[in-house]
Design a protein around this motif. Structure first.
Motif, PDB file in Angstrom:
ATOM      1  N   VAL A   1     -36.621 -35.767   6.301  1.00 59.03           N
ATOM      2  CA  VAL A   1     -36.306 -37.195   6.334  1.00 59.03           C
ATOM      3  C   VAL A   1     -36.020 -37.691   4.927  1.00 59.03           C
ATOM      4  CG1 VAL A   1     -37.178 -39.499   6.935  1.00 59.03           C
ATOM      5  CG2 VAL A   1     -37.833 -37.529   8.318  1.00 59.03           C
ATOM      6  N   THR A   2     -35.004 -38.553   4.820  1.00 60.54           N
ATOM      7  CA  THR A   2     -34.792 -39.298   3.576  1.00 60.54           C
ATOM      8  C   THR A   2     -34.874 -40.775   3.934  1.00 60.54           C
ATOM      9  OG1 THR A   2     -32.382 -39.232   3.829  1.00 60.54           O
ATOM     10  CG2 THR A   2     -33.392 -37.523   2.455  1.00 60.54           C
ATOM     11  N   TRP A   3     -35.340 -41.570   2.982  1.00 60.91           N
ATOM     12  CA  TRP A   3     -35.637 -42.976   3.251  1.00 60.91           C
ATOM     13  C   TRP A   3     -34.711 -43.943   2.531  1.00 60.91           C
ATOM     14  CZ3 TRP A   3     -38.840 -43.205   7.166  1.00 60.91           C
ATOM     15  CH2 TRP A   3     -39.724 -42.148   7.369  1.00 60.91           C
ATOM     16  N   THR A   4     -33.786 -43.416   1.734  1.00 60.99           N
ATOM     17  CA  THR A   4     -32.863 -44.282   1.004  1.00 60.99           C
ATOM     18  C   THR A   4     -31.476 -43.658   0.965  1.00 60.99           C
ATOM     19  OG1 THR A   4     -33.236 -43.238  -1.147  1.00 60.99           O
ATOM     20  CG2 THR A   4     -34.726 -45.059  -0.549  1.00 60.99           C
ATOM     21  N   ARG A   5     -30.493 -44.517   0.750  1.00 55.18           N
ATOM     22  CA  ARG A   5     -29.117 -44.038   0.589  1.00 55.18           C
ATOM     23  C   ARG A   5     -29.031 -43.098  -0.607  1.00 55.18           C
ATOM     24  NH1 ARG A   5     -24.975 -48.700   0.140  1.00 55.18           N
ATOM     25  NH2 ARG A   5     -26.229 -49.173  -1.677  1.00 55.18           N
ATOM     26  N   GLU A   6     -29.711 -43.447  -1.686  1.00 55.10           N
ATOM     27  CA  GLU A   6     -29.658 -42.631  -2.893  1.00 55.10           C
ATOM     28  C   GLU A   6     -30.122 -41.195  -2.631  1.00 55.10           C
ATOM     29  OE1 GLU A   6     -32.152 -42.596  -6.972  1.00 55.10           O
ATOM     30  OE2 GLU A   6     -31.206 -44.521  -6.483  1.00 55.10           O
ATOM     31  N   SER A   7     -31.245 -41.030  -1.945  1.00 58.50           N
ATOM     32  CA  SER A   7     -31.735 -39.664  -1.691  1.00 58.50           C
ATOM     33  C   SER A   7     -30.881 -38.944  -0.646  1.00 58.50           C
ATOM     34  CB  SER A   7     -33.212 -39.665  -1.302  1.00 58.50           C
ATOM     35  OG  SER A   7     -33.427 -40.432  -0.150  1.00 58.50           O
ATOM     36  N   MET A   8     -30.366 -39.675   0.334  1.00 57.63           N
ATOM     37  CA  MET A   8     -29.493 -39.064   1.332  1.00 57.63           C
ATOM     38  C   MET A   8     -28.204 -38.558   0.676  1.00 57.63           C
ATOM     39  SD  MET A   8     -27.417 -40.733   4.492  1.00 57.63           S
ATOM     40  CE  MET A   8     -26.146 -41.217   3.345  1.00 57.63           C
ATOM     41  N   ILE A   9     -27.615 -39.383  -0.184  1.00 55.67           N
ATOM     42  CA  ILE A   9     -26.370 -39.000  -0.844  1.00 55.67           C
ATOM     43  C   ILE A   9     -26.610 -37.842  -1.811  1.00 55.67           C
ATOM     44  CG2 ILE A   9     -24.582 -39.790  -2.460  1.00 55.67           C
ATOM     45  CD1 ILE A   9     -24.237 -40.698   0.504  1.00 55.67           C
ATOM     46  N   GLU A  10     -27.754 -37.825  -2.469  1.00 50.49           N
ATOM     47  CA  GLU A  10     -28.066 -36.698  -3.360  1.00 50.49           C
ATOM     48  C   GLU A  10     -28.144 -35.401  -2.554  1.00 50.49           C
ATOM     49  OE1 GLU A  10     -28.748 -34.300  -6.576  1.00 50.49           O
ATOM     50  OE2 GLU A  10     -27.850 -36.289  -6.434  1.00 50.49           O
ATOM     51  N   ASN A  11     -28.772 -35.431  -1.374  1.00 53.22           N
ATOM     52  CA  ASN A  11     -28.812 -34.244  -0.504  1.00 53.22           C
ATOM     53  C   ASN A  11     -27.412 -33.842  -0.060  1.00 53.22           C
ATOM     54  OD1 ASN A  11     -31.549 -33.775  -0.611  1.00 53.22           O
ATOM     55  ND2 ASN A  11     -31.988 -34.878   1.272  1.00 53.22           N
ATOM     56  N   THR A  12     -26.592 -34.813   0.273  1.00 55.33           N
ATOM     57  CA  THR A  12     -25.215 -34.530   0.675  1.00 55.33           C
ATOM     58  C   THR A  12     -24.470 -33.866  -0.476  1.00 55.33           C
ATOM     59  OG1 THR A  12     -25.187 -36.396   2.216  1.00 55.33           O
ATOM     60  CG2 THR A  12     -23.051 -35.574   1.480  1.00 55.33           C
ATOM     61  N   ARG A  13     -24.596 -34.450  -1.669  1.00 51.03           N
ATOM     62  CA  ARG A  13     -23.920 -33.895  -2.844  1.00 51.03           C
ATOM     63  C   ARG A  13     -24.351 -32.454  -3.102  1.00 51.03           C
ATOM     64  NH1 ARG A  13     -24.798 -32.435  -7.525  1.00 51.03           N
ATOM     65  NH2 ARG A  13     -26.930 -33.186  -7.647  1.00 51.03           N
ATOM     66  N   LYS A  14     -25.660 -32.215  -3.013  1.00 52.41           N
ATOM     67  CA  LYS A  14     -26.215 -30.888  -3.324  1.00 52.41           C
ATOM     68  C   LYS A  14     -25.886 -29.832  -2.275  1.00 52.41           C
ATOM     69  CE  LYS A  14     -30.542 -31.712  -4.328  1.00 52.41           C
ATOM     70  NZ  LYS A  14     -31.981 -31.596  -4.537  1.00 52.41           N
ATOM     71  N   HIS A  15     -25.941 -30.204  -0.993  1.00 42.87           N
ATOM     72  CA  HIS A  15     -25.877 -29.202   0.073  1.00 42.87           C
ATOM     73  C   HIS A  15     -24.571 -29.174   0.870  1.00 42.87           C
ATOM     74  CE1 HIS A  15     -30.050 -28.370  -0.709  1.00 42.87           C
ATOM     75  NE2 HIS A  15     -30.346 -29.635  -0.533  1.00 42.87           N
ATOM     76  N   ALA A  16     -23.845 -30.278   0.904  1.00 43.90           N
ATOM     77  CA  ALA A  16     -22.662 -30.327   1.777  1.00 43.90           C
ATOM     78  C   ALA A  16     -21.339 -30.361   1.016  1.00 43.90           C
ATOM     79  CB  ALA A  16     -22.750 -31.532   2.706  1.00 43.90           C
TER      80      ALA A  16
END
Length: 162
Positions: free
Chosen positions: A74-89
């Motif tokens: 789970v991510t709770w903010t746009r910032e952490s979600m986008i960081e995961n997207t940047r890193k993994h996708a």
């Protein structure tokens, strides 16, 4: 003779009204609106190796978006979600909506829920090896749509993959 002019006048008014309405854009259905939003979100996702596209992708999400991923957590903010997207996708995977799976349901005085199935394809090979279900909660505010909640679950191999 007067009846002839009345009928011609009515026909002319009807033709003018029809022509005016033909040029006036009609409001899209909620299904069409959310389908267009879904395409926009994932067009930017599919090109997110470009920092401008990653920012465009981020703009589709509320700052306090909650993203629930069955294998990623789970991510709770746009910032952490986008960081995961940047890193993994970004640069590794693209997303394709499985044709005919998008379902949209209105939420009174708020927005909509969209659900469907999507496939993830490797950028390097184009192979669409993974598939999952998704649910997104969309908020409409001042004519702008943003995603407030995302559930991505049921990740599995794509049954259509060779």
């Amino acid at each position: 003779m007067n009846h002839v002019f009345q009928k011609c006048g009515i026909a002319l008014l009807a033709a003018v009204a029809f022509a005016a309405s033909a040029g006036t854009p009609q409001p899209r259905s909620l299904q069409d609106t959310i389908a267009a939003e879904d395409r926009a979100v994932f067009d930017s996702f599919n090109h997110c190796a470009d920092p401008m596209q990653l920012q465009a992708h981020a703009d589709h999400f509320a700052p306090d978006v909650e993203f629930y991923h069955d294998t990623g957590g789970v991510t709770w903010t746009r910032e952490s979600m986008i960081e995961n997207t940047r890193k993994h996708a970004c640069g590794n995977y693209t997303r394709k909506l499985v044709d005919g799976t998008l379902r949209v349901h209105p939420i009174k005085d708020f927005g909509a829920i969209s659900q469907g199935t999507h496939r993830f394809c490797r950028v390097d090979t184009g192979a669409c090896e993974g598939e999952a279900e998704f649910t997104m909660v969309w908020r409409q505010h001042d004519g702008h749509w943003q995603v407030t909640r995302v559930l991505s679950y049921g990740h599995r191999p794509n049954p259509a993959a060779p």
